[in-house]
Design a protein around this motif. Structure first.
Motif, PDB file in Angstrom:
ATOM      1  N   ILE A   1       3.920   9.909   5.828  1.00 28.03           N
ATOM      2  CA  ILE A   1       3.420   8.733   5.112  1.00 28.03           C
ATOM      3  C   ILE A   1       3.829   7.488   5.889  1.00 28.03           C
ATOM      4  CG2 ILE A   1       3.257   9.688   2.785  1.00 28.03           C
ATOM      5  CD1 ILE A   1       6.025   8.450   2.210  1.00 28.03           C
ATOM      6  N   HIS A   2       3.087   6.407   5.655  1.00 31.15           N
ATOM      7  CA  HIS A   2       3.289   5.133   6.352  1.00 31.15           C
ATOM      8  C   HIS A   2       2.928   3.994   5.395  1.00 31.15           C
ATOM      9  CE1 HIS A   2       2.179   1.818   9.126  1.00 31.15           C
ATOM     10  NE2 HIS A   2       2.876   2.415  10.062  1.00 31.15           N
ATOM     11  N   PRO A   3       3.625   3.861   4.255  1.00 34.50           N
ATOM     12  CA  PRO A   3       3.294   2.788   3.308  1.00 34.50           C
ATOM     13  C   PRO A   3       3.590   1.410   3.895  1.00 34.50           C
ATOM     14  CG  PRO A   3       4.667   4.474   2.298  1.00 34.50           C
ATOM     15  CD  PRO A   3       4.715   4.701   3.772  1.00 34.50           C
ATOM     16  N   MET A   4       3.028   0.388   3.264  1.00 29.16           N
ATOM     17  CA  MET A   4       3.317  -0.997   3.622  1.00 29.16           C
ATOM     18  C   MET A   4       3.978  -1.693   2.440  1.00 29.16           C
ATOM     19  SD  MET A   4       0.054  -2.240   5.903  1.00 29.16           S
ATOM     20  CE  MET A   4       1.010  -3.609   6.598  1.00 29.16           C
ATOM     21  N   LEU A   5       4.930  -2.567   2.742  1.00 28.75           N
ATOM     22  CA  LEU A   5       5.627  -3.347   1.720  1.00 28.75           C
ATOM     23  C   LEU A   5       5.340  -4.830   1.905  1.00 28.75           C
ATOM     24  CD1 LEU A   5       7.480  -0.674   1.715  1.00 28.75           C
ATOM     25  CD2 LEU A   5       9.158  -2.186   0.664  1.00 28.75           C
ATOM     26  N   ASP A   6       5.034  -5.480   0.821  1.00 29.50           N
ATOM     27  CA  ASP A   6       4.838  -6.920   0.822  1.00 29.50           C
ATOM     28  C   ASP A   6       6.193  -7.599   1.022  1.00 29.50           C
ATOM     29  OD1 ASP A   6       4.209  -9.562   0.356  1.00 29.50           O
ATOM     30  OD2 ASP A   6       3.103  -9.174  -1.494  1.00 29.50           O
ATOM     31  N   ILE A   7       6.314  -8.416   2.067  1.00 31.78           N
ATOM     32  CA  ILE A   7       7.580  -9.104   2.325  1.00 31.78           C
ATOM     33  C   ILE A   7       7.516 -10.578   1.946  1.00 31.78           C
ATOM     34  CG2 ILE A   7       8.263  -7.505   4.142  1.00 31.78           C
ATOM     35  CD1 ILE A   7       7.503  -9.730   6.176  1.00 31.78           C
TER      36      ILE A   7
ATOM     37  N   GLU B   1      -5.579  -0.443  -2.419  1.00 34.18           N
ATOM     38  CA  GLU B   1      -6.259   0.405  -1.447  1.00 34.18           C
ATOM     39  C   GLU B   1      -6.989  -0.491  -0.459  1.00 34.18           C
ATOM     40  OE1 GLU B   1      -6.139   3.671  -1.119  1.00 34.18           O
ATOM     41  OE2 GLU B   1      -4.866   3.997  -2.883  1.00 34.18           O
ATOM     42  N   ARG B   2      -6.861  -0.194   0.826  1.00 33.20           N
ATOM     43  CA  ARG B   2      -7.510  -1.010   1.849  1.00 33.20           C
ATOM     44  C   ARG B   2      -8.296  -0.136   2.801  1.00 33.20           C
ATOM     45  NH1 ARG B   2      -5.636  -6.429   2.167  1.00 33.20           N
ATOM     46  NH2 ARG B   2      -7.284  -6.582   3.715  1.00 33.20           N
TER      47      ARG B   2
ATOM     48  N   THR C   1       0.851  -1.185   0.000  1.00 38.55           N
ATOM     49  CA  THR C   1       0.000   0.000   0.000  1.00 38.55           C
ATOM     50  C   THR C   1       0.890   1.240   0.000  1.00 38.55           C
ATOM     51  OG1 THR C   1      -0.121   0.267   2.408  1.00 38.55           O
ATOM     52  CG2 THR C   1      -1.768  -1.173   1.391  1.00 38.55           C
ATOM     53  N   VAL C   2       0.313   2.357  -0.398  1.00 40.32           N
ATOM     54  CA  VAL C   2       0.992   3.644  -0.277  1.00 40.32           C
ATOM     55  C   VAL C   2       0.280   4.498   0.754  1.00 40.32           C
ATOM     56  CG1 VAL C   2       1.619   5.787  -1.457  1.00 40.32           C
ATOM     57  CG2 VAL C   2       1.943   3.592  -2.603  1.00 40.32           C
ATOM     58  N   ARG C   3      -1.022   4.652   0.597  1.00 36.87           N
ATOM     59  CA  ARG C   3      -1.810   5.465   1.522  1.00 36.87           C
ATOM     60  C   ARG C   3      -2.381   4.574   2.611  1.00 36.87           C
ATOM     61  NH1 ARG C   3      -1.725   7.557  -3.364  1.00 36.87           N
ATOM     62  NH2 ARG C   3      -1.564   9.834  -3.606  1.00 36.87           N
ATOM     63  N   PHE C   4      -1.920   4.803   3.822  1.00 39.72           N
ATOM     64  CA  PHE C   4      -2.270   3.939   4.950  1.00 39.72           C
ATOM     65  C   PHE C   4      -3.495   4.486   5.668  1.00 39.72           C
ATOM     66  CE2 PHE C   4      -1.784   2.512   9.389  1.00 39.72           C
ATOM     67  CZ  PHE C   4      -1.678   1.149   9.191  1.00 39.72           C
TER      68      PHE C   4
END
Length: 397
Positions: free
Chosen positions: A339-345, A320-321, A174-177
């Motif tokens: 900002i607080h993006p999430m990265l798929d690990i 988007e979630r 995600t980008v927008r948390f």
């Protein structure tokens, strides 16, 4: 580092100066072994809220050895720190979380966050003054419980910061948390003990008070908006079945999608606890063990720069979630552009707060994600300062 690489710069980067970006990426790769080692070391020795002495020391030491000016115990919190490099007019702070979950270790992947934020700082340091940046890495304890960033914000650690950033590992990109606002409540009923058969009339049953409160809250839920949530656990309710319980305790959380709704929700929930005290004849003690966590507010310009840089590095397309979590970084976002993006690990379907996610947070896929996160964060800071797009200079606030 052998087996781990960061994808190269494409022709369509958010900043026009691909040379600066390539140099930043090379700096991350030059520190890859140190950063991955830091992540794995924190992962192997998990420490919970306000107990992150080793993690804070290790992260600060990596930065200090690269010439950062490090202040331990930032904001009066022993396991926080602030590390600074450069003297440019635009101050960017990278937040390094490193607390673990009780009983689950790093099932939220904060080891990755700490290493990625340290990596972004290390990558930018040689270019800070040329880009017009002051680079800060802030060690932020107690995100899972305790509101470390909220406490640091109140203590002035983020004063003078123009933008704050971090990334969080997850099962998707995600980008927008979007987050819930969260309030916590510790509940204690004090009654009077008595023999349950010989003299029950002399007792005041604290466990009954808790039961009454839970019933009231259960009924209240029927009238709450869909995005208001109340949940909790009873942590004490007596010790022997033949003794009227003199003490009962519980820990509760309330959530809403807007911080403005927390006060109204809290008033209704606390009324349930107070009513149960009146009905049972017990004394009620209500305390707030931590600051409220607010709802996260993305800065659109920062989010756009981050999204362009993530795409340039070949990260998966973001999704988007709806709100699904909470973070004390949200408190920072109410005061500072953030900002607080999430990265798929690559956790294979595991989600945070799952033991399988803890295992995934120290795999080659997670290591690659942290290095790419460091690059993207550093690029975004450079773009914000105008280092590669014609020299916009200090952003409008």
């Amino acid at each position: 580092m052998e087996g781990i690489g960061v994808r190269g710069v494409t022709e369509t980067t958010a900043a026009g100066d691909a040379g600066v970006k390539a140099a930043i990426r090379e700096r991350v790769m030059a520190h890859a072994e140190v950063l991955v080692g830091l992540s794995h070391r924190i992962h192997a020795r998990p420490e919970t809220a306000f107990e992150e002495h080793r993690a804070a020391e290790w992260t600060a030491r990596v930065l200090g050895s690269a010439g950062f000016e490090v202040t331990a115990g930032a904001g009066g919190l022993p396991t926080a720190f602030s590390a600074s490099y450069g003297s440019g007019p635009v101050t960017v702070a990278f937040c390094a979380e490193y607390d673990a979950l009780p009983g689950l270790g790093h099932a939220c992947g904060h080891n990755v966050i700490a290493a990625a934020s340290a990596g972004a700082g290390l990558a930018l340091a040689p270019f800070a003054d040329g880009l017009g940046l002051t680079v800060k890495v802030v060690g932020t304890p107690a995100e899972e419980r305790g509101g470390g960033k909220a406490l640091l914000l109140e203590a002035g650690v983020f004063d003078g910061v123009d933008a704050a950033m971090m990334v969080h590992p997850g099962p998707f990109e995600t980008v927008r948390f979007r987050s819930f606002a969260l309030g916590t409540l510790d509940v204690e009923y004090l009654g009077r003990p008595a023999h349950a058969t010989l003299a029950p009339h002399e007792g005041r049953n604290a466990a009954d008070a808790m039961t009454l409160a839970q019933v009231a809250i259960g009924l209240l839920r029927q009238q709450l908006p869909r995005d208001w949530h109340v949940h909790g656990v009873v942590t004490a309710a007596g010790e022997a079945p033949n003794v009227i319980p003199a003490r009962a305790a519980a820990s509760y959380e309330i959530r809403a999608t807007r911080a403005e709704d927390l006060a109204a929700l809290r008033a209704r929930v606390e009324a349930c606890f107070r009513g149960a005290a009146v009905a049972s004849g017990c004394e009620l003690r209500l305390t707030r063990p931590e600051p409220d966590y607010l709802d996260f507010r993305d800065d659109e310009e920062l989010a756009g720069l981050y999204a362009a840089n993530a795409a340039a590095l070949g990260r998966p397309a973001p999704v988007e979630r709806e709100p699904f979590a909470m973070t004390d970084m949200a408190n920072v976002s109410h005061a500072v552009r953030a900002i607080h993006p999430m990265l798929d690990i690559g956790a294979g379907g595991a989600v945070p707060h799952d033991p399988a996610f803890a295992a995934a947070a120290a795999t080659p896929a997670a290591d690659r994600a942290l290095l790419e996160a460091a690059v993207i964060l550093a690029w975004t800071a450079a773009d914000l300062a105008g280092g590669g797009d014609g020299g916009r200079g200090k952003p409008s606030l």
